[in-house]
Design a protein around this motif. Structure first.
Motif, PDB file in Angstrom:
ATOM      1  N   LEU A 269     -21.854  29.869  10.424  1.00 23.32           N
ATOM      2  CA  LEU A 269     -23.046  30.557  10.912  1.00 23.32           C
ATOM      3  C   LEU A 269     -23.483  31.647   9.940  1.00 23.32           C
ATOM      4  O   LEU A 269     -24.677  31.781   9.629  1.00 23.32           O
ATOM      5  N   LEU A 270     -22.529  32.420   9.441  1.00 24.51           N
ATOM      6  CA  LEU A 270     -22.877  33.480   8.495  1.00 24.51           C
ATOM      7  C   LEU A 270     -23.458  32.892   7.211  1.00 24.51           C
ATOM      8  O   LEU A 270     -24.426  33.429   6.653  1.00 24.51           O
ATOM      9  N   HIS A 271     -22.900  31.787   6.760  1.00 19.01           N
ATOM     10  CA  HIS A 271     -23.408  31.124   5.559  1.00 19.01           C
ATOM     11  C   HIS A 271     -24.879  30.745   5.738  1.00 19.01           C
ATOM     12  O   HIS A 271     -25.709  30.941   4.837  1.00 19.01           O
ATOM     13  N   SER A 272     -25.217  30.231   6.899  1.00 19.47           N
ATOM     14  CA  SER A 272     -26.603  29.842   7.175  1.00 19.47           C
ATOM     15  C   SER A 272     -27.535  31.046   7.144  1.00 19.47           C
ATOM     16  O   SER A 272     -28.637  30.988   6.579  1.00 19.47           O
TER      17      SER A 272
ATOM     18  N   ILE B 265     -25.171  31.329  -3.272  1.00 20.35           N
ATOM     19  CA  ILE B 265     -24.016  31.638  -2.422  1.00 20.35           C
ATOM     20  C   ILE B 265     -22.942  30.607  -2.715  1.00 20.35           C
ATOM     21  O   ILE B 265     -23.140  29.412  -2.502  1.00 20.35           O
ATOM     22  N   ARG B 266     -21.809  31.060  -3.192  1.00 17.33           N
ATOM     23  CA  ARG B 266     -20.751  30.134  -3.581  1.00 17.33           C
ATOM     24  C   ARG B 266     -19.585  30.241  -2.600  1.00 17.33           C
ATOM     25  O   ARG B 266     -18.837  31.224  -2.616  1.00 17.33           O
ATOM     26  N   PRO B 267     -19.447  29.252  -1.725  1.00 18.59           N
ATOM     27  CA  PRO B 267     -18.365  29.306  -0.737  1.00 18.59           C
ATOM     28  C   PRO B 267     -17.030  28.905  -1.340  1.00 18.59           C
ATOM     29  O   PRO B 267     -16.952  28.089  -2.261  1.00 18.59           O
ATOM     30  N   GLU B 268     -15.966  29.514  -0.798  1.00 19.00           N
ATOM     31  CA  GLU B 268     -14.594  29.169  -1.157  1.00 19.00           C
ATOM     32  C   GLU B 268     -14.372  29.157  -2.664  1.00 19.00           C
ATOM     33  O   GLU B 268     -13.909  28.197  -3.261  1.00 19.00           O
ATOM     34  N   GLU B 269     -14.727  30.267  -3.294  1.00 16.10           N
ATOM     35  CA  GLU B 269     -14.517  30.435  -4.727  1.00 16.10           C
ATOM     36  C   GLU B 269     -13.065  30.834  -4.981  1.00 16.10           C
ATOM     37  O   GLU B 269     -12.503  31.689  -4.303  1.00 16.10           O
ATOM     38  N   TRP B 270     -12.437  30.230  -5.989  1.00 18.43           N
ATOM     39  CA  TRP B 270     -11.048  30.566  -6.308  1.00 18.43           C
ATOM     40  C   TRP B 270     -10.964  31.934  -6.981  1.00 18.43           C
ATOM     41  O   TRP B 270     -11.775  32.276  -7.821  1.00 18.43           O
ATOM     42  N   THR B 271      -9.954  32.705  -6.597  1.00 14.51           N
ATOM     43  CA  THR B 271      -9.687  33.974  -7.273  1.00 14.51           C
ATOM     44  C   THR B 271      -8.641  33.749  -8.351  1.00 14.51           C
ATOM     45  O   THR B 271      -7.833  32.824  -8.262  1.00 14.51           O
ATOM     46  N   PRO B 272      -8.610  34.606  -9.369  1.00 13.85           N
ATOM     47  CA  PRO B 272      -7.537  34.521 -10.363  1.00 13.85           C
ATOM     48  C   PRO B 272      -6.185  34.796  -9.717  1.00 13.85           C
ATOM     49  O   PRO B 272      -6.089  35.357  -8.634  1.00 13.85           O
ATOM     50  N   SER B 273      -5.135  34.409 -10.406  1.00 12.91           N
ATOM     51  CA  SER B 273      -3.787  34.565  -9.883  1.00 12.91           C
ATOM     52  C   SER B 273      -3.457  36.032  -9.646  1.00 12.91           C
ATOM     53  O   SER B 273      -3.777  36.901 -10.442  1.00 12.91           O
TER      54      SER B 273
ATOM     55  N   ASP C 225     -14.143  33.623   0.739  1.00 14.15           N
ATOM     56  CA  ASP C 225     -15.065  32.916   1.628  1.00 14.15           C
ATOM     57  C   ASP C 225     -16.428  32.709   0.974  1.00 14.15           C
ATOM     58  O   ASP C 225     -16.949  31.602   0.951  1.00 14.15           O
ATOM     59  N   PHE C 226     -17.020  33.799   0.450  1.00 10.70           N
ATOM     60  CA  PHE C 226     -18.329  33.681  -0.188  1.00 10.70           C
ATOM     61  C   PHE C 226     -18.394  34.594  -1.408  1.00 10.70           C
ATOM     62  O   PHE C 226     -17.987  35.755  -1.341  1.00 10.70           O
ATOM     63  N   LEU C 227     -18.926  34.054  -2.483  1.00  7.87           N
ATOM     64  CA  LEU C 227     -19.197  34.850  -3.677  1.00  7.87           C
ATOM     65  C   LEU C 227     -20.699  34.868  -3.916  1.00  7.87           C
ATOM     66  O   LEU C 227     -21.330  33.815  -4.036  1.00  7.87           O
ATOM     67  N   LEU C 228     -21.275  36.067  -3.957  1.00  9.66           N
ATOM     68  CA  LEU C 228     -22.664  36.240  -4.370  1.00  9.66           C
ATOM     69  C   LEU C 228     -22.609  36.652  -5.839  1.00  9.66           C
ATOM     70  O   LEU C 228     -22.467  37.832  -6.160  1.00  9.66           O
ATOM     71  N   LYS C 229     -22.702  35.658  -6.700  1.00 13.11           N
ATOM     72  CA  LYS C 229     -22.420  35.875  -8.120  1.00 13.11           C
ATOM     73  C   LYS C 229     -23.406  36.847  -8.765  1.00 13.11           C
ATOM     74  O   LYS C 229     -23.012  37.736  -9.526  1.00 13.11           O
ATOM     75  N   ASN C 230     -24.685  36.682  -8.475  1.00 13.86           N
ATOM     76  CA  ASN C 230     -25.690  37.552  -9.094  1.00 13.86           C
ATOM     77  C   ASN C 230     -25.528  39.008  -8.667  1.00 13.86           C
ATOM     78  O   ASN C 230     -25.774  39.926  -9.449  1.00 13.86           O
ATOM     79  N   GLU C 231     -25.120  39.196  -7.410  1.00 14.43           N
ATOM     80  CA  GLU C 231     -24.969  40.555  -6.882  1.00 14.43           C
ATOM     81  C   GLU C 231     -23.562  41.104  -7.098  1.00 14.43           C
ATOM     82  O   GLU C 231     -23.294  42.259  -6.792  1.00 14.43           O
TER      83      GLU C 231
END
Length: 249
Positions: free
Chosen positions: A137-140, A149-157, A166-172
């Motif tokens: 719902l939040l994604h929508s 909006i990039r969901p489920e982006e991997w973080t570095p180790s 959960d969500f990455l707003l890359k530009n922001e």
């Protein structure tokens, strides 16, 4: 036919809620933005300040504009002078505070969930039962304001492992972490998980701000404001904002 609710506004003109009666959990005695006292009635004639126009079965995500004059008696509201000063500067460009925008969206998330339960002729709807429902719902809703909006982006180790956000707003350069409370995920566990998350996300190259949205519809967190205050943090290169919604159980 619909009906008007009432809005609550601080003396400096910041709206705290436009559903004063329908959603009393969003009332605040003092403004979270500037600390000023809030009112929901005209100081001159004591009539309530008109808020959201509600029609059963119709969902409107927009906020009611804050008026500068009382529609009942015509008197200026306390914040009118400040509003007029801002209007005089409307030629100046205004940058969008994306972090604040996310906070506004999440602060009204519970209203959206409640509204979705009211459907014409009892049609099927999204029932928010678990964390995945909250994410969907939040994604929508985020798509109304954000393009990338990039969901489920991997973080570095971090500490020998890696995980997904959960969500990455890359530009922001904002990461949004979503949690929904349950019997096994309350105050202590939430706090521990968010502390670990904050350390992990510091290493993400596209994260300068972390917004942690905790949806607590059953009031399982005993002191939401205390938990927020303990975890909120801001320094020169990183900011963490924790928001627990709703409050006031």
């Amino acid at each position: 036919m619909g009906y008007y609710d009432t809005q609550q506004v601080c003396l400096n003109g910041h709206q705290t809620t436009d559903n004063y009666h329908r959603s009393p959990e969003f009332r605040q005695k003092f403004c979270a933005t500037c600390g000023a006292e809030t009112i929901h009635k005209c100081p001159n004639c004591n009539s309530e300040i008109r808020g959201d126009y509600h029609i059963d079965g119709v969902f409107d995500f927009s906020r009611t504009p804050v008026p500068i004059h009382c529609e009942n008696c015509g008197a200026d509201f306390p914040w009118t002078k400040n509003k007029e000063k801002l209007s005089a500067k409307n030629f100046e460009s205004v940058s969008v505070d994306h972090f604040k925008l996310i906070e506004q969206i999440c602060s009204r998330f519970h209203l959206v969930v409640k509204q979705l339960k009211i459907r014409h002729t009892n049609r099927e709807t999204l029932v928010v039962n678990d964390e995945y429902d909250v994410q969907d719902l939040l994604h929508s809703i985020l798509h109304i304001y954000f393009d990338d909006i990039r969901p489920e982006e991997w973080t570095p180790s971090y500490a020998g492992g890696c995980s997904r956000v959960d969500f990455l707003l890359k530009n922001e350069k904002i990461i949004i972490e979503v949690k929904k409370t349950r019997a096994s995920l309350k105050d202590k566990v939430i706090c521990e998980e968010l502390m670990v998350d904050s350390q992990r996300y510091r290493t993400h190259p596209d994260c300068k701000k972390l917004f942690c949205f905790v949806y607590d519809p059953d009031g399982l967190i005993s002191n939401p404001r205390g938990l927020e205050n303990d975890l909120n943090m801001k320094n020169d290169d990183f900011e963490i904002k924790v928001l627990i919604v709703p409050k006031g159980h």
